[in-house]
Design a protein around this motif. Structure first.
Motif, PDB file in Angstrom:
ATOM      1  N   GLU A 114      -4.027  56.557  -4.882  1.00  0.00           N
ATOM      2  CA  GLU A 114      -4.954  55.938  -3.826  1.00  0.00           C
ATOM      3  C   GLU A 114      -5.798  54.915  -4.336  1.00  0.00           C
ATOM      4  O   GLU A 114      -6.307  53.933  -3.531  1.00  0.00           O
ATOM      5  N   SER A 115      -6.252  55.011  -5.730  1.00  0.00           N
ATOM      6  CA  SER A 115      -7.057  54.043  -6.283  1.00  0.00           C
ATOM      7  C   SER A 115      -6.405  52.665  -6.133  1.00  0.00           C
ATOM      8  O   SER A 115      -7.176  51.694  -6.490  1.00  0.00           O
ATOM      9  N   PRO A 125      -5.839  49.055  -2.795  1.00  0.00           N
ATOM     10  CA  PRO A 125      -6.086  47.595  -2.610  1.00  0.00           C
ATOM     11  C   PRO A 125      -5.258  46.301  -3.020  1.00  0.00           C
ATOM     12  O   PRO A 125      -5.314  45.342  -2.756  1.00  0.00           O
ATOM     13  N   LYS A 181      -2.341  46.911   2.337  1.00  0.00           N
ATOM     14  CA  LYS A 181      -3.417  47.396   1.816  1.00  0.00           C
ATOM     15  C   LYS A 181      -4.345  48.011   2.397  1.00  0.00           C
ATOM     16  O   LYS A 181      -5.459  47.751   2.574  1.00  0.00           O
ATOM     17  N   THR A 236      -6.997  51.111   3.537  1.00  0.00           N
ATOM     18  CA  THR A 236      -8.084  51.934   2.880  1.00  0.00           C
ATOM     19  C   THR A 236      -7.576  53.314   2.542  1.00  0.00           C
ATOM     20  O   THR A 236      -6.828  53.722   3.207  1.00  0.00           O
ATOM     21  N   THR A 281      -9.008  55.737   3.769  1.00  0.00           N
ATOM     22  CA  THR A 281      -8.994  56.736   5.166  1.00  0.00           C
ATOM     23  C   THR A 281      -7.791  56.241   5.881  1.00  0.00           C
ATOM     24  O   THR A 281      -7.411  57.171   6.646  1.00  0.00           O
ATOM     25  N   GLU A 282      -7.531  54.969   6.065  1.00  0.00           N
ATOM     26  CA  GLU A 282      -6.273  54.626   6.748  1.00  0.00           C
ATOM     27  C   GLU A 282      -5.023  55.180   6.407  1.00  0.00           C
ATOM     28  O   GLU A 282      -4.227  55.592   7.060  1.00  0.00           O
TER      29      GLU A 282
END
Length: 284
Positions: free
Chosen positions: A139-140, A143, A168, A170, A172-173
């Protein structure tokens, strides 16, 4: 589905010079990233290739392609209106046919004799639908990539039925929309920079372009595809290397070297560099 044509996008502001960079390929030859990508495509049995470039860049790309330069078709993206717009610019070349799509700032190292592009083309032909290559990604790194949500195809560990696409997202998304059962915690299926796309994708991109609300993103068109027709994601036996990120060229070069004929020589050099660093650290 028979895939005879390929498109490479290389018109982005920070992307257009990356395919011109020189690396040493797995055969020990100094070649541009573009030439390495063209070999990747050729191994998939595709000889008709268009490269989407910014205005005035054709001569540089022709030279970077080497002996393949003459057979390329060049398409100019006259305004930087987004990745999806760059793909849309090649619509006359794809001519209502399915096509292989690659980004010009990624290189690929396969984990088997077949190239990554060949693996993807064979899957798309067998499944007779659009297929996006994906790679489980922490997850990092969200972006940097578009990502998909979905579920595994029964009996096929490497295939997923796509239900959602986000550009891209987040964390949370991603947690809300892109969880795929079976993946490690904190990992999501992010785009590999390689797709086989059916003609319907060009229709969806055209509708987005006609709205006149740039930037036009490919992911916005792909997000509509599951509602129209079957759309799959595939994990390939290989890795993508984004040469546009920090140390991206270095990482791609090391990956190519580790899979090439000079592997032992390169490993010895890396070990010697580490030993020198340790000796300096010990001396202080």
């Amino acid at each position: 589905m028979e895939i005879k044509r390929a498109v490479i996008t290389a018109a982005g502001r920070h992307q257009s010079t990356l395919p011109l960079q020189t690396l040493v390929d797995r055969h020990g030859q100094a070649r541009t990233a573009l030439a390495i990508l063209l070999e990747e495509i050729a191994q998939a049995g595709i000889s008709e290739v268009a490269v989407v470039v910014p205005p005035g860049a054709q001569s540089a790309f022709t030279a970077a392609a080497g002996s393949d330069g003459r057979r390329l078709t060049f398409v100019e993206q006259t305004e930087p209106l987004g990745y999806g717009h760059a793909v849309w610019c090649a619509r006359s070349f794809t001519s209502n046919q399915p096509f292989l799509l690659l980004v010009g700032d990624h290189l690929y190292v396969s984990g088997q004799p077949q190239s990554c592009a060949q693996q993807l083309v064979e899957i798309a032909a067998a499944e007779n639908c659009s297929v996006s290559a994906v790679q489980p990604t922490h997850e990092s790194k969200l972006p940097y990539y578009g990502a998909v949500g979905g579920r595994r195809v029964a009996g096929r560990r490497e295939l997923y039925e796509i239900t959602d696409v986000l550009e891209k997202p987040t964390p949370t998304e991603a947690e809300q929309h892109l969880i795929v059962p079976g993946l490690r915690a904190g990992h999501y299926l992010c785009f590999f920079g390689m797709h086989v796309l059916a003609p319907a994708v060009m229709d969806l991109l055209d509708a987005l372009v006609q709205k006149g609300q740039p930037p036009v993103q490919l992911s916005a068109a792909l997000a509509q595809l599951p509602g129209r027709e079957r759309y799959l994601a595939a994990e390939l036996a290989g890795r993508r290397y984004d040469i546009g990120v920090k140390y991206g060229l270095l990482t791609a070069q090391l990956a190519l070297a580790m899979e090439g004929q000079d592997r032992e020589e390169v490993l010895a050099l890396v070990v010697e560099l580490l030993a020198q660093r340790n000796r300096r650290s010990g001396a202080t």
